[in-house]
Design a protein around this motif. Structure first.
Motif, PDB file in Angstrom:
ATOM      1  N   MET A 622       0.731  -1.358   0.009  1.00  0.00           N
ATOM      2  CA  MET A 622       0.092   0.012   0.009  1.00  0.00           C
ATOM      3  C   MET A 622       0.953   1.307  -0.009  1.00  0.00           C
ATOM      4  O   MET A 622       1.882   1.345   0.884  1.00  0.00           O
ATOM      5  N   ASN A 623       0.547   2.159  -0.739  1.00  0.00           N
ATOM      6  CA  ASN A 623       1.210   3.525  -0.970  1.00  0.00           C
ATOM      7  C   ASN A 623       0.409   4.649  -0.655  1.00  0.00           C
ATOM      8  O   ASN A 623      -0.615   4.894  -1.604  1.00  0.00           O
ATOM      9  N   PRO A 624       0.367   5.186   0.453  1.00  0.00           N
ATOM     10  CA  PRO A 624      -0.623   6.809   0.714  1.00  0.00           C
ATOM     11  C   PRO A 624      -0.097   7.678  -0.431  1.00  0.00           C
ATOM     12  O   PRO A 624       1.130   8.021  -0.717  1.00  0.00           O
ATOM     13  N   THR A 625      -1.074   8.416  -1.205  1.00  0.00           N
ATOM     14  CA  THR A 625      -0.835   9.445  -1.859  1.00  0.00           C
ATOM     15  C   THR A 625      -0.574  10.770  -1.419  1.00  0.00           C
ATOM     16  O   THR A 625      -0.082  11.671  -1.964  1.00  0.00           O
ATOM     17  N   GLY A 626      -0.945  10.974  -0.092  1.00  0.00           N
ATOM     18  CA  GLY A 626      -0.790  12.254   0.664  1.00  0.00           C
ATOM     19  C   GLY A 626      -1.970  13.019   0.936  1.00  0.00           C
ATOM     20  O   GLY A 626      -1.911  14.141   1.368  1.00  0.00           O
ATOM     21  N   ASP A 627      -3.207  12.446   0.070  1.00  0.00           N
ATOM     22  CA  ASP A 627      -4.332  13.470   0.125  1.00  0.00           C
ATOM     23  C   ASP A 627      -5.661  12.566   0.367  1.00  0.00           C
ATOM     24  O   ASP A 627      -6.644  12.656  -0.064  1.00  0.00           O
ATOM     25  N   GLY A 628      -5.282  11.742   1.691  1.00  0.00           N
ATOM     26  CA  GLY A 628      -6.379  11.151   2.052  1.00  0.00           C
ATOM     27  C   GLY A 628      -6.660   9.737   1.272  1.00  0.00           C
ATOM     28  O   GLY A 628      -7.687   9.126   1.528  1.00  0.00           O
ATOM     29  N   GLU A 629      -5.787   9.377   0.330  1.00  0.00           N
ATOM     30  CA  GLU A 629      -5.832   8.235  -0.521  1.00  0.00           C
ATOM     31  C   GLU A 629      -4.715   7.214  -0.408  1.00  0.00           C
ATOM     32  O   GLU A 629      -3.849   7.725  -0.162  1.00  0.00           O
ATOM     33  N   GLN A 630      -5.073   5.888  -1.113  1.00  0.00           N
ATOM     34  CA  GLN A 630      -4.219   5.001  -0.946  1.00  0.00           C
ATOM     35  C   GLN A 630      -4.195   4.335  -2.297  1.00  0.00           C
ATOM     36  O   GLN A 630      -5.317   4.120  -2.874  1.00  0.00           O
ATOM     37  N   VAL A 631      -3.011   3.756  -2.596  1.00  0.00           N
ATOM     38  CA  VAL A 631      -2.834   3.049  -3.786  1.00  0.00           C
ATOM     39  C   VAL A 631      -2.423   1.623  -3.367  1.00  0.00           C
ATOM     40  O   VAL A 631      -1.480   1.343  -2.715  1.00  0.00           O
ATOM     41  N   LEU A 632      -3.619   0.708  -3.444  1.00  0.00           N
ATOM     42  CA  LEU A 632      -3.453  -0.704  -3.053  1.00  0.00           C
ATOM     43  C   LEU A 632      -2.928  -1.643  -4.113  1.00  0.00           C
ATOM     44  O   LEU A 632      -3.487  -1.503  -5.327  1.00  0.00           O
ATOM     45  N   GLU A 633      -1.879  -2.117  -3.968  1.00  0.00           N
ATOM     46  CA  GLU A 633      -1.155  -3.103  -5.124  1.00  0.00           C
ATOM     47  C   GLU A 633      -1.616  -4.569  -4.749  1.00  0.00           C
ATOM     48  O   GLU A 633      -1.408  -5.069  -3.708  1.00  0.00           O
ATOM     49  N   ALA A 634      -1.919  -5.210  -5.668  1.00  0.00           N
ATOM     50  CA  ALA A 634      -2.080  -6.607  -5.552  1.00  0.00           C
ATOM     51  C   ALA A 634      -2.096  -7.306  -7.019  1.00  0.00           C
ATOM     52  O   ALA A 634      -2.219  -6.808  -7.776  1.00  0.00           O
ATOM     53  N   GLU A 635      -1.909  -8.681  -6.720  1.00  0.00           N
ATOM     54  CA  GLU A 635      -2.110  -9.468  -7.793  1.00  0.00           C
ATOM     55  C   GLU A 635      -3.470 -10.463  -7.890  1.00  0.00           C
ATOM     56  O   GLU A 635      -3.559 -11.084  -6.827  1.00  0.00           O
ATOM     57  N   VAL A 636      -4.046 -10.447  -8.964  1.00  0.00           N
ATOM     58  CA  VAL A 636      -5.437 -11.122  -8.842  1.00  0.00           C
ATOM     59  C   VAL A 636      -5.403 -11.914 -10.006  1.00  0.00           C
ATOM     60  O   VAL A 636      -5.244 -11.477 -11.343  1.00  0.00           O
ATOM     61  N   PRO A 637      -6.365 -13.118  -9.979  1.00  0.00           N
ATOM     62  CA  PRO A 637      -6.589 -13.802 -11.381  1.00  0.00           C
ATOM     63  C   PRO A 637      -7.462 -13.058 -12.217  1.00  0.00           C
ATOM     64  O   PRO A 637      -8.384 -12.452 -11.780  1.00  0.00           O
ATOM     65  N   MET A 638      -7.248 -12.992 -13.342  1.00  0.00           N
ATOM     66  CA  MET A 638      -7.904 -12.342 -14.441  1.00  0.00           C
ATOM     67  C   MET A 638      -9.274 -12.978 -14.604  1.00  0.00           C
ATOM     68  O   MET A 638     -10.468 -12.141 -14.555  1.00  0.00           O
ATOM     69  N   ALA A 639      -9.548 -14.219 -14.226  1.00  0.00           N
ATOM     70  CA  ALA A 639     -10.810 -14.541 -14.074  1.00  0.00           C
ATOM     71  C   ALA A 639     -11.800 -14.385 -13.175  1.00  0.00           C
ATOM     72  O   ALA A 639     -12.915 -14.163 -13.217  1.00  0.00           O
ATOM     73  N   GLU A 640     -11.141 -13.492 -12.092  1.00  0.00           N
ATOM     74  CA  GLU A 640     -12.184 -12.943 -10.953  1.00  0.00           C
ATOM     75  C   GLU A 640     -12.299 -11.595 -11.217  1.00  0.00           C
ATOM     76  O   GLU A 640     -12.875 -10.866 -10.253  1.00  0.00           O
ATOM     77  N   MET A 641     -12.021 -10.747 -12.267  1.00  0.00           N
ATOM     78  CA  MET A 641     -11.912  -9.399 -12.503  1.00  0.00           C
ATOM     79  C   MET A 641     -12.784  -9.091 -13.392  1.00  0.00           C
ATOM     80  O   MET A 641     -12.815  -7.900 -13.772  1.00  0.00           O
ATOM     81  N   MET A 642     -13.863  -9.883 -13.961  1.00  0.00           N
ATOM     82  CA  MET A 642     -14.544  -9.607 -15.103  1.00  0.00           C
ATOM     83  C   MET A 642     -15.682  -8.370 -14.519  1.00  0.00           C
ATOM     84  O   MET A 642     -15.880  -7.686 -15.530  1.00  0.00           O
ATOM     85  N   SER A 643     -16.077  -8.250 -13.362  1.00  0.00           N
ATOM     86  CA  SER A 643     -17.194  -7.514 -12.957  1.00  0.00           C
ATOM     87  C   SER A 643     -16.399  -6.405 -12.065  1.00  0.00           C
ATOM     88  O   SER A 643     -17.208  -5.684 -11.298  1.00  0.00           O
ATOM     89  N   TYR A 644     -15.072  -6.291 -11.989  1.00  0.00           N
ATOM     90  CA  TYR A 644     -14.532  -5.415 -10.778  1.00  0.00           C
ATOM     91  C   TYR A 644     -14.758  -3.808 -11.160  1.00  0.00           C
ATOM     92  O   TYR A 644     -15.025  -3.212 -10.147  1.00  0.00           O
ATOM     93  N   ALA A 645     -14.850  -3.346 -12.329  1.00  0.00           N
ATOM     94  CA  ALA A 645     -15.061  -2.062 -12.504  1.00  0.00           C
ATOM     95  C   ALA A 645     -16.461  -1.693 -11.886  1.00  0.00           C
ATOM     96  O   ALA A 645     -16.570  -0.612 -11.429  1.00  0.00           O
TER      97      ALA A 645
END
Length: 687
Positions: A622-645
């Motif tokens: 996780m990397n804080p951006t400094g304006d109350g937000e975080q950038v969360l980095e992860a590795e995820v199977p593509m099959a599980e990401m079809m409806s993520y948006a």
């Protein structure tokens, strides 16, 4: 006209805040239209597309030139729905200033927050709309805006609010005048006596903000503690240009209250194009250069939007340097072609008014430029510069698209290409592995609109489905198998016999083929046939028909017939050995893994991490951006990401954004493998 007579503004903000109605009211008040159109009636100037009328939302960027006090205000009405944020980026590229339209009923909306972030360093002001409606609360909305965006917020209006919290009149603090609505029109009125002290205090705050934007004005203010209206306007204009001041106005697009004040404020405070800093660009050799906005320079214009519909194709341009005339031939830096310009127009909704010239700082359209696309730079061939184009977000919601009948395949491709000219924010790819055409956009509404346009404009009934995942197969143990092909026909027969060792390897995805044959049991001239047979076999594995990777095959023995052996026989023998060996070599499916980067406010971190665990995701950091937000980095199977948006939007109230890119293949867990194999078999049976 010259650049000094032009103001370019983009109306941005959350969907439903009233941007289209505001543009309509500005046109109506300046006699640009003879009636005030309403979104609900489907008769506004800016929402003219059939899908916009049907859905009662803006889908495409629309243009409404407003002539106010001999100044042309190029109003660009951008959609508020997040699926069409690419249109907002196009508007920001062409505007000198953005007007963020808010809603006094909803307060600080997600759309306002995202627009503020999207604008970067671009000058901006805020117009709090719908103040005449029940349950509107301007004061609370203003406090929320101040709390979120800080010191730059400078109200330049004092509203007169009744007991129901509705705004009935406004005081223009810059010009110290008041307006109310009478008979459907905004008219000047006296400043209420009980507001005199409040108005003076607010004007003093505004003077201080204006003085802070310029050292000379600051000295003047400290000497007299007073600034003239002209000095205040000068200071505020400088503050707006450098981003240190964001004026806030309020009113109602429906009644017209505050709309004339908005237009006057645009004249007073919005910087003209020639006041803006030079644009970053590249020369013909790719070196960084700066392009000053100069009416007398060699012509340079950016194509920031393409309108391609039943009315024709128009390339919308912003002239950054020089001027554009209808008889010009300009160099297209992207294609390397010289383009003879067609007719020039100023667009007002769907209608184009022909013109002979588009001056520096102005926005216009070139008709029928088939080879010119959004993002292209058109410039003088003797002074080549490439202006920076729009940096659209990566499309992250994918659907497989196909026509209902095979006869419409070609029409589908043609339609998607045409729509892509108008909207470059979606992408179409033909996946050779899954044999699907995949359309990627910002969300389900954008894809739904594209399908509706395919039907209405091109007569194509499109069907959507979940994209298939391109799995891989590999083996985990070593197996030796014989492949023997023997066929006797009337004349000479077919004979091939091979012994092959199949084993896993980690050097490369592609199969490694070796031969280790002694004594000529298989003649050398048949080795290429054996290799070819194996490579063709690798295209379809034994588990679910996916390509086999990380395989090593070594030909170690075999036999041949001096008459009946042939290349085709050895190729088929190799295929038989492959099919016999792989089921015994502990085959496993490999699934594609992607790198996910999610940007979210801190408050949603727990929900998003919990959701990623359900998707078999591994959080990498996780990397804080400094304006109350975080950038969360992860590795995820593509099959599980079809409806993520869609799911992320739901989890974070549309505040979260993400990027997702393929990184590698990994062994598939048992349950996921069984599911993938079952789906592959069902698909094979259906075909």
């Amino acid at each position: 006209m010259t650049a000094n007579d032009i103001r370019n503004i983009a109306l941005l903000g959350h969907g439903g805040s009233g941007k289209t109605s505001l543009a309509e009211q500005m046109l109506f008040m300046t006699k640009g239209t003879d009636r005030f159109g309403k979104t609900a009636d489907g008769n506004t100037t800016c929402d003219y597309d059939a899908e916009e009328i049907k859905r009662q939302i803006s889908i495409s960027l629309a243009f409404a030139p407003v002539n106010y006090k001999n100044v042309k205000i190029n109003v660009m009405d951008a959609p508020g729905n997040f699926d069409f944020s690419g249109e907002a980026l196009s508007a920001i590229r062409a505007a000198e200033c953005a007007v963020i339209v808010g809603n006094a009923k909803d307060g600080l909306s997600v759309g306002m927050e995202r627009t503020w972030k999207l604008l970067g360093k671009k000058p901006r002001m805020i117009f709090v709309n719908r103040t005449e409606e029940d349950n509107s609360d301007y004061a609370t909305c203003l406090e929320a805006i101040k709390g979120k965006f800080g010191q730059s917020i400078a109200p330049i209006v004092a509203p007169v609010i009744d007991d129901n919290k509705k705004v009935t009149a406004i005081v223009d603090l810059l010009h110290n005048t008041a307006y109310e609505v009478k008979g459907g029109k905004a008219v000047a009125c006296a400043i209420p006596a009980d507001m005199a002290d409040e108005v003076e205090a607010l004007r003093a705050e505004l003077m201080e903000a204006a003085a802070g934007a310029d050292e000379e004005l600051m000295e003047k203010f400290f000497e007299t503690m007073e600034l003239s209206d002209a000095d205040m306007a000068k200071g505020l204009k400088l503050g707006v240009r450098d981003g240190s001041i964001c004026p806030v106005l309020c009113g109602s697009a429906m009644t017209g209250l505050g709309v004339e004040m908005l237009m006057q404020t645009i004249l007073d405070l919005v910087p003209v194009a020639t006041d803006m800093p030079a644009e970053e660009a590249e020369d013909d050799d790719g070196n960084a250069v700066e392009v000053a906005i100069d009416p007398n320079g060699a012509t340079a214009a950016i194509v920031f939007k393409t309108i391609s519909d039943q009315y024709g194709k128009y390339s919308m341009i912003k002239v950054v340097r020089g001027k554009v005339t209808g008889d010009m031939a300009l160099y297209n830096v992207t294609t390397g072609n010289t383009e003879k310009l067609g007719r020039l127009y100023f667009m007002k909704g769907k209608k184009g008014e022909e013109t002979k010239e588009i001056c520096c700082g102005d926005i216009g359209a070139i008709g029928k430029m088939d080879k010119v696309k959004t993002g292209d730079t058109l410039c003088d061939a003797k002074n080549i510069v490439k202006l920076s184009a729009m940096d659209y977000a990566q499309p992250c919601y994918e659907r497989a698209i196909s026509p209902k009948t095979k006869q419409e395949v070609e029409k589908l491709g043609t339609g998607l290409n045409k729509l892509n000219e108008e909207d470059p924010t979606f992408k179409v790819t033909n996946n050779p592995e899954t044999h699907q055409t995949v359309i990627a956009g910002a969300g389900d509404i954008q894809i739904d609109v594209l399908c509706a346009k395919l039907k209405s404009r091109f007569g194509v009934d499109a069907e959507l489905d979940t994209p298939r995942v391109a799995y891989r197969e590999k083996i985990r143990s070593t197996v030796r198998k014989q492949g023997r092909y023997k066929k006797q026909t009337g004349g000479s027969g077919q004979f091939g016999d091979v012994h092959i060792i199949f084993e896993p390897q980690s050097e490369q995805e592609e199969m490694i083929f070796e031969e280790n044959v002694f004594g000529g049991s298989v003649p050398k001239n048949y080795f290429p046939a054996v290799e070819k047979g194996l490579r063709e076999s690798c295209l379809h594995g034994v588990l679910a028909g996916y390509p086999v990777v990380y395989l090593k095959a070594t030909l170690v023995d075999g036999s041949y017939h001096p008459v009946d052996s042939s290349e085709i026989a050895f190729k088929l023998a190799a295929n038989l050995a492959f099919k016999a060996a792989l089921p015994e070599a502990k085959p496993v499916l490999m699934e594609p893994i992607g790198e996910l980067k999610v940007t979210i406010p801190d408050s949603y971190l727990g929900d998003v991490m919990g959701d990623l665990n359900k998707r078999r995701g591994r959080v990498m950091g996780m990397n804080p951006t400094g304006d109350g937000e975080q950038v969360l980095e992860a590795e995820v199977p593509m099959a599980e990401m079809m409806s993520y948006a869609i799911d992320l939007r739901s989890m974070t109230q549309s505040r979260g954004t993400f990027t997702f890119n393929f990184v590698r293949y990994e062994d598939c867990p048992g349950a996921a493998q069984e599911k993938a194999i079952a789906e592959a078999k069902a698909l094979a049976e259906a075909e």
